[in-house]
Write an enzyme that holds these catalytic residues in place. Structure first.
Site, PDB file in Angstrom:
ATOM      1  N   TYR A   1       0.851  -1.195   0.000  1.00  0.00           N
ATOM      2  CA  TYR A   1       0.000   0.000   0.000  1.00  0.00           C
ATOM      3  C   TYR A   1       0.883   1.240   0.000  1.00  0.00           C
ATOM      4  CZ  TYR A   1      -3.674   3.134   1.966  1.00  0.00           C
ATOM      5  OH  TYR A   1      -4.562   4.150   2.218  1.00  0.00           O
TER       6      TYR A   1
ATOM      7  N   LYS B   1      -1.788  -1.445  -3.833  1.00  0.00           N
ATOM      8  CA  LYS B   1      -2.778  -0.375  -3.794  1.00  0.00           C
ATOM      9  C   LYS B   1      -2.077   0.932  -4.124  1.00  0.00           C
ATOM     10  CE  LYS B   1      -6.103   2.060  -0.866  1.00  0.00           C
ATOM     11  NZ  LYS B   1      -6.698   2.187   0.487  1.00  0.00           N
TER      12      LYS B   1
END
EC number: 4.3.3.7
Length: 302
Positions: free
Chosen positions: A144, A172
């Site tokens: 992420y 992400k």
């Protein structure tokens, strides 16, 4: 449709909701409401849920609260829905412990944020994520990258090296630019499943190879987001664009101030008593709340 979208895997489906954490009037985690909300989100089109991420207020939840919440959501949605646990920390030891515990509780994956505040060099980031991956080798990981919150960014070349770990499967992308997807594709090829971390950039990111989104807006418009993704994948570009344009006012309204302040207010306005955020976040101010209410009303009429 982008060939990247055809070739890349979708380990967690295409529409994941970054789920809010409901609090009761005393500020305690409302586990019963969390279970009901989780089932609702799945009914509204979510392929998976992310528990205790940024939108879930992980910085102000204890690890015990996070593990309890994960267990409740896991049980509520059953085995057919992907549930990811936010297990990131700027302490590698803490992140390892949280990730292994998430695996034990039944998570299908872990969302592991770039370490914040201490701003490691790329070599430190690589060592950090590699240690987590090796500690929970059976648990798929979503790296992420959100430099606006963490103060440092995970470089695509570093991600490519981390893909030596079989359970590093997705990413992400929340840097605010579609170029991040392109650079990841160039460095990592099609094996890495890249998810947009920004609802407003979902359609542009799909066009350059992302496979889906970790969404905030899907708390409110899950079916429309799912329809937009499916329209794009089915070659109906004009229809996908119409959804994209229709939803832009909501996307902007949900980020008029720090997430998850607006989305919690929107859920309250929509009949979900999820409570206010924990300090140091505050409830949405009245002027912004009125504007958000108007946006929701207008959206219901389209």
């Amino acid at each position: 449709m982008s060939s990247a979208a055809e070739l890349s895997p979708t380990p967690f489906g295409r529409l994941l909701t970054a789920m809010v954490t409901p609090f009761d009037a005393d500020g305690c985690v409302d586990l019963a409401l969390a279970g009901r909300l989780a089932r609702y989100l799945v009914d509204e089109g979510s392929d998976g849920l992310v528990v205790c991420g940024t939108t879930g207020e992980s910085p102000t939840l204890s690890w015990q609260e996070q593990h309890q919440l994960l267990g409740v959501v896991r049980q509520a949605v059953g085995p057919g829905v992907k549930v990811l646990a936010g297990t990131g920390s700027n302490s590698t030891a803490e992140a390892i412990e949280a990730t292994t515990q998430a695996a034990a509780v039944g998570a299908d994956g872990a969302l592991v944020v770039v370490p914040y505040y201490n701003k490691p060099p790329q070599e430190g980031l690589e060592a950090h994520f590699r240690a987590i991956a090796q500690a929970a080798p059976e648990l798929p990981l979503m790296l992420y990258n959100i430099p606006g919150r963490t103060g440092c960014s995970l470089a695509p070349a570093t991600v490519a090296r981390l893909m030596e770990c079989p359970n590093v499967v997705s990413f992400k992308a929340a840097s605010g630019t579609t170029d991040e997807v392109t650079q990841l594709r160039l460095q990592c090829g099609s094996k890495l499943a890249v998810y947009s971390g920004d609802d407003g950039l979902l359609l542009p990111m799909l066009s350059v190879g992302a496979v889906g989104v970790v969404s905030v807006a899907s708390h409110l418009v899950g079916r429309r987001l799912k329809a937009m993704i499916e329209a794009y994948l089915n070659g109906q570009g004009a229809l996908a664009l119409s959804y994209h344009e229709q939803l832009q006012p909501l996307f902007k309204a949900l980020f008029v101030t720090t997430n998850p302040i607006p989305v919690k207010a929107a859920l309250e306005l929509s009949g979900w008593p999820v409570g206010s955020p924990r300090l140091p976040l505050l409830p949405l101010d009245p002027v912004m709340r009125d504007a958000l209410s108007n946006t929701l009303t207008a959206l219901c009429q389209t």
